[in-house]
Write a protein that holds these residues in place. Structure first.
Motif, PDB file in Angstrom:
ATOM      1  N   LYS A  85       0.812  -1.218   0.000  1.00  0.00           N
ATOM      2  CA  LYS A  85       0.000   0.000   0.000  1.00  0.00           C
ATOM      3  C   LYS A  85       0.848   1.271   0.000  1.00  0.00           C
ATOM      4  O   LYS A  85       0.326   2.364  -0.246  1.00  0.00           O
ATOM      5  N   ALA A  86       2.139   1.136   0.300  1.00  0.00           N
ATOM      6  CA  ALA A  86       3.078   2.251   0.271  1.00  0.00           C
ATOM      7  C   ALA A  86       4.436   1.711  -0.137  1.00  0.00           C
ATOM      8  O   ALA A  86       4.786   0.571   0.196  1.00  0.00           O
ATOM      9  N   LEU A  87       5.206   2.520  -0.867  1.00  0.00           N
ATOM     10  CA  LEU A  87       6.549   2.109  -1.253  1.00  0.00           C
ATOM     11  C   LEU A  87       7.576   2.476  -0.187  1.00  0.00           C
ATOM     12  O   LEU A  87       8.534   1.742   0.019  1.00  0.00           O
ATOM     13  N   TYR A  88       7.373   3.644   0.440  1.00  0.00           N
ATOM     14  CA  TYR A  88       8.313   4.158   1.441  1.00  0.00           C
ATOM     15  C   TYR A  88       7.519   4.753   2.603  1.00  0.00           C
ATOM     16  O   TYR A  88       6.327   5.041   2.473  1.00  0.00           O
ATOM     17  N   VAL A  89       8.226   4.968   3.708  1.00  0.00           N
ATOM     18  CA  VAL A  89       7.579   5.577   4.868  1.00  0.00           C
ATOM     19  C   VAL A  89       8.401   6.764   5.352  1.00  0.00           C
ATOM     20  O   VAL A  89       9.611   6.866   5.101  1.00  0.00           O
ATOM     21  N   GLY A  90       7.705   7.666   6.060  1.00  0.00           N
ATOM     22  CA  GLY A  90       8.358   8.852   6.581  1.00  0.00           C
ATOM     23  C   GLY A  90       7.781   9.267   7.920  1.00  0.00           C
ATOM     24  O   GLY A  90       6.780   8.711   8.394  1.00  0.00           O
ATOM     25  N   LEU A  91       8.421  10.266   8.511  1.00  0.00           N
ATOM     26  CA  LEU A  91       8.004  10.835   9.786  1.00  0.00           C
ATOM     27  C   LEU A  91       7.788  12.325   9.603  1.00  0.00           C
ATOM     28  O   LEU A  91       8.436  12.959   8.773  1.00  0.00           O
ATOM     29  N   SER A  92       6.916  12.886  10.418  1.00  0.00           N
ATOM     30  CA  SER A  92       6.713  14.335  10.405  1.00  0.00           C
ATOM     31  C   SER A  92       6.567  14.823  11.838  1.00  0.00           C
ATOM     32  O   SER A  92       5.931  14.159  12.671  1.00  0.00           O
ATOM     33  N   ASN A  93       7.186  15.954  12.118  1.00  0.00           N
ATOM     34  CA  ASN A  93       7.088  16.611  13.428  1.00  0.00           C
ATOM     35  C   ASN A  93       7.751  15.823  14.559  1.00  0.00           C
ATOM     36  O   ASN A  93       7.485  16.090  15.731  1.00  0.00           O
ATOM     37  N   TYR A  94       8.606  14.878  14.244  1.00  0.00           N
ATOM     38  CA  TYR A  94       9.348  14.137  15.264  1.00  0.00           C
ATOM     39  C   TYR A  94      10.589  14.923  15.664  1.00  0.00           C
ATOM     40  O   TYR A  94      11.282  15.485  14.818  1.00  0.00           O
ATOM     41  N   ARG A  95      10.892  14.944  16.943  1.00  0.00           N
ATOM     42  CA  ARG A  95      12.087  15.598  17.458  1.00  0.00           C
ATOM     43  C   ARG A  95      13.319  14.703  17.246  1.00  0.00           C
ATOM     44  O   ARG A  95      13.178  13.525  16.887  1.00  0.00           O
ATOM     45  N   PRO A  96      14.525  15.229  17.451  1.00  0.00           N
ATOM     46  CA  PRO A  96      15.729  14.462  17.099  1.00  0.00           C
ATOM     47  C   PRO A  96      15.805  13.067  17.706  1.00  0.00           C
ATOM     48  O   PRO A  96      16.026  12.087  16.979  1.00  0.00           O
ATOM     49  N   GLU A  97      15.642  12.936  19.030  1.00  0.00           N
ATOM     50  CA  GLU A  97      15.793  11.625  19.646  1.00  0.00           C
ATOM     51  C   GLU A  97      14.672  10.676  19.241  1.00  0.00           C
ATOM     52  O   GLU A  97      14.890   9.468  19.080  1.00  0.00           O
ATOM     53  N   GLN A  98      13.457  11.212  19.085  1.00  0.00           N
ATOM     54  CA  GLN A  98      12.356  10.385  18.596  1.00  0.00           C
ATOM     55  C   GLN A  98      12.661   9.864  17.194  1.00  0.00           C
ATOM     56  O   GLN A  98      12.371   8.713  16.859  1.00  0.00           O
ATOM     57  N   THR A  99      13.227  10.735  16.369  1.00  0.00           N
ATOM     58  CA  THR A  99      13.566  10.356  14.998  1.00  0.00           C
ATOM     59  C   THR A  99      14.610   9.259  14.967  1.00  0.00           C
ATOM     60  O   THR A  99      14.494   8.283  14.222  1.00  0.00           O
ATOM     61  N   ARG A 100      15.646   9.405  15.798  1.00  0.00           N
ATOM     62  CA  ARG A 100      16.706   8.394  15.832  1.00  0.00           C
ATOM     63  C   ARG A 100      16.146   7.033  16.256  1.00  0.00           C
ATOM     64  O   ARG A 100      16.445   6.006  15.632  1.00  0.00           O
ATOM     65  N   GLU A 101      15.330   7.033  17.298  1.00  0.00           N
ATOM     66  CA  GLU A 101      14.775   5.761  17.778  1.00  0.00           C
ATOM     67  C   GLU A 101      13.847   5.142  16.746  1.00  0.00           C
ATOM     68  O   GLU A 101      13.912   3.929  16.476  1.00  0.00           O
ATOM     69  N   ALA A 102      12.981   5.967  16.146  1.00  0.00           N
ATOM     70  CA  ALA A 102      12.053   5.461  15.129  1.00  0.00           C
ATOM     71  C   ALA A 102      12.819   4.890  13.938  1.00  0.00           C
ATOM     72  O   ALA A 102      12.479   3.818  13.404  1.00  0.00           O
ATOM     73  N   SER A 103      13.855   5.585  13.519  1.00  0.00           N
ATOM     74  CA  SER A 103      14.648   5.129  12.377  1.00  0.00           C
ATOM     75  C   SER A 103      15.281   3.780  12.657  1.00  0.00           C
ATOM     76  O   SER A 103      15.301   2.882  11.790  1.00  0.00           O
ATOM     77  N   ARG A 104      15.796   3.597  13.850  1.00  0.00           N
ATOM     78  CA  ARG A 104      16.484   2.347  14.169  1.00  0.00           C
ATOM     79  C   ARG A 104      15.499   1.179  14.279  1.00  0.00           C
ATOM     80  O   ARG A 104      15.820   0.046  13.913  1.00  0.00           O
ATOM     81  N   ILE A 105      14.286   1.450  14.772  1.00  0.00           N
ATOM     82  CA  ILE A 105      13.254   0.407  14.788  1.00  0.00           C
ATOM     83  C   ILE A 105      12.898   0.003  13.360  1.00  0.00           C
ATOM     84  O   ILE A 105      12.799  -1.192  13.037  1.00  0.00           O
ATOM     85  N   LEU A 106      12.702   1.006  12.491  1.00  0.00           N
ATOM     86  CA  LEU A 106      12.335   0.715  11.107  1.00  0.00           C
ATOM     87  C   LEU A 106      13.431  -0.066  10.387  1.00  0.00           C
ATOM     88  O   LEU A 106      13.139  -0.974   9.595  1.00  0.00           O
ATOM     89  N   LYS A 107      14.686   0.259  10.654  1.00  0.00           N
ATOM     90  CA  LYS A 107      15.779  -0.491  10.025  1.00  0.00           C
ATOM     91  C   LYS A 107      15.764  -1.945  10.471  1.00  0.00           C
ATOM     92  O   LYS A 107      15.976  -2.860   9.657  1.00  0.00           O
ATOM     93  N   ARG A 108      15.492  -2.167  11.745  1.00  0.00           N
ATOM     94  CA  ARG A 108      15.436  -3.552  12.238  1.00  0.00           C
ATOM     95  C   ARG A 108      14.294  -4.323  11.579  1.00  0.00           C
ATOM     96  O   ARG A 108      14.414  -5.515  11.312  1.00  0.00           O
ATOM     97  N   LEU A 109      13.200  -3.615  11.310  1.00  0.00           N
ATOM     98  CA  LEU A 109      12.049  -4.259  10.676  1.00  0.00           C
ATOM     99  C   LEU A 109      12.267  -4.497   9.182  1.00  0.00           C
ATOM    100  O   LEU A 109      11.550  -5.281   8.567  1.00  0.00           O
TER     101      LEU A 109
END
Length: 317
Positions: A149-173
């Motif tokens: 249903k989507a080719l890529y995913v993104g984040l909006s309005n996330y602060r730096p540490e939230q972004t880092r944690e979210a990115s690392r979870i997504l990479k693991r997935l």
């Protein structure tokens, strides 16, 4: 048009992208929105950015864009990057906002139906959810990619540490984060305090909204608040009481510098956010075709001298 690679992905975005936050809802004239999208595409703007609740009424911008796809752009689908988002209030009840897997999957299904699409190119979580585990929200983004249903995913309005944690979870997935969409302009520079460093480290691109600071960084307010301006209306994001003489004086000085550079103030503001290559794309809104043409014209002179950058900093200090 200039196209920039988003982070360490294979995706290239136009340096100027068109957002459908305003002027594409059910209360707006369809043919005007259609003219904006057609002219944008003719000028090389291949990325069109939406969200589930854009309108008003909520959802109507996606419906209008779906009609434009049917009327004009369907043959060019493979040249388009179409994005949408979920996370802000969309429908009543416990699943109509924030970041649960239930809400995010349901919202994307609704968005695809409104636009008449099988998939979007980018699906964003629109804002962090303080109550839902980040692992669940990121798992929802991973799921919609695996469902096609989507080719890529993104984040909006996330602060730096939230972004880092979210990115690392997504990479693991196995579904890395493509892009982050924060607000950024000469007058709102918070992403320089950590977020841009995180994006560089994680290989994530950025597309910045409100690069003209809700229209303040244009010639609209050089002589005060015009009756037909956004600040004179019911906007909850730009209020007339925040536009005082001190602010207008700064805008006038910036306008003088833009004129010396042979640009409109709005063009200089767009060139400024794109300076140095750390921003992938500047996301603009438009109510007139001429505004899109002016925005693309900003790319003709994107570079700044150090003296010009220092002068901007002094004006806004």
């Amino acid at each position: 048009m200039t196209y920039n690679r988003s982070g360490r992905s294979g995706v290239k975005l136009p340096a100027i992208s068109l957002g459908l936050w305003h002027n594409f809802g059910g209360i707006n004239t369809y043919e005007n929105g259609r003219a904006l999208v057609r002219r944008a595409f003719d000028l090389g703007i291949t990325h069109f950015d939406l969200a589930n609740n854009y309108g008003p009424p909520a959802g109507s911008a996606e419906e209008s864009f779906g009609r434009m796809l049917k009327d004009d752009l369907r043959p060019y689908r493979d040249e388009l990057i179409i994005s949408t988002k979920a996370g802000y209030y969309m429908w009543p009840g416990p699943y109509g906002e924030w970041g649960s897997k239930k809400g995010l999957v349901a919202s994307l299904d609704q968005s695809l139906k409104r636009m008449g699409l099988d998939y979007v190119d980018i699906y964003y979580h629109h804002r962090p959810d303080p109550d839902t585990p980040l692992e669940e929200t990121m798992a929802a983004l991973d799921l919609v990619v695996r469902q096609g249903k989507a080719l890529y995913v993104g984040l909006s309005n996330y602060r730096p540490e939230q972004t880092r944690e979210a990115s690392r979870i997504l990479k693991r997935l196995g579904t890395p984060c493509l892009i982050h969409q924060p607000n950024y302009s000469m007058m709102s520079r918070w992403i320089e305090d950590g977020l841009q460093d995180v994006l560089d480290e994680e290989g994530i691109g950025s597309i910045v909204f409100s690069p003209l600071n809700q229209g303040i960084l244009t010639d609209r307010y050089l002589n005060g608040i015009a009756p037909d301006s956004r600040a004179a209306g019911p906007s909850v994001f730009l209020r007339s009481e925040g536009i005082d003489e001190a602010l207008i004086a700064k805008v006038r000085q910036l306008n003088e510098l833009a004129a010396e550079r042979g640009q409109k103030l709005s063009q200089m503001a767009l060139a400024w956010v794109l300076r140095g290559g750390r921003v992938t794309s500047a996301l603009i809104g438009a109510s007139k075709v001429e505004q899109i043409e002016d925005a693309v014209g900003a790319l003709a002179q994107p570079s700044f001298t150090q003296e010009e950058l220092d002068r901007i900093d002094r004006i806004l200090a």
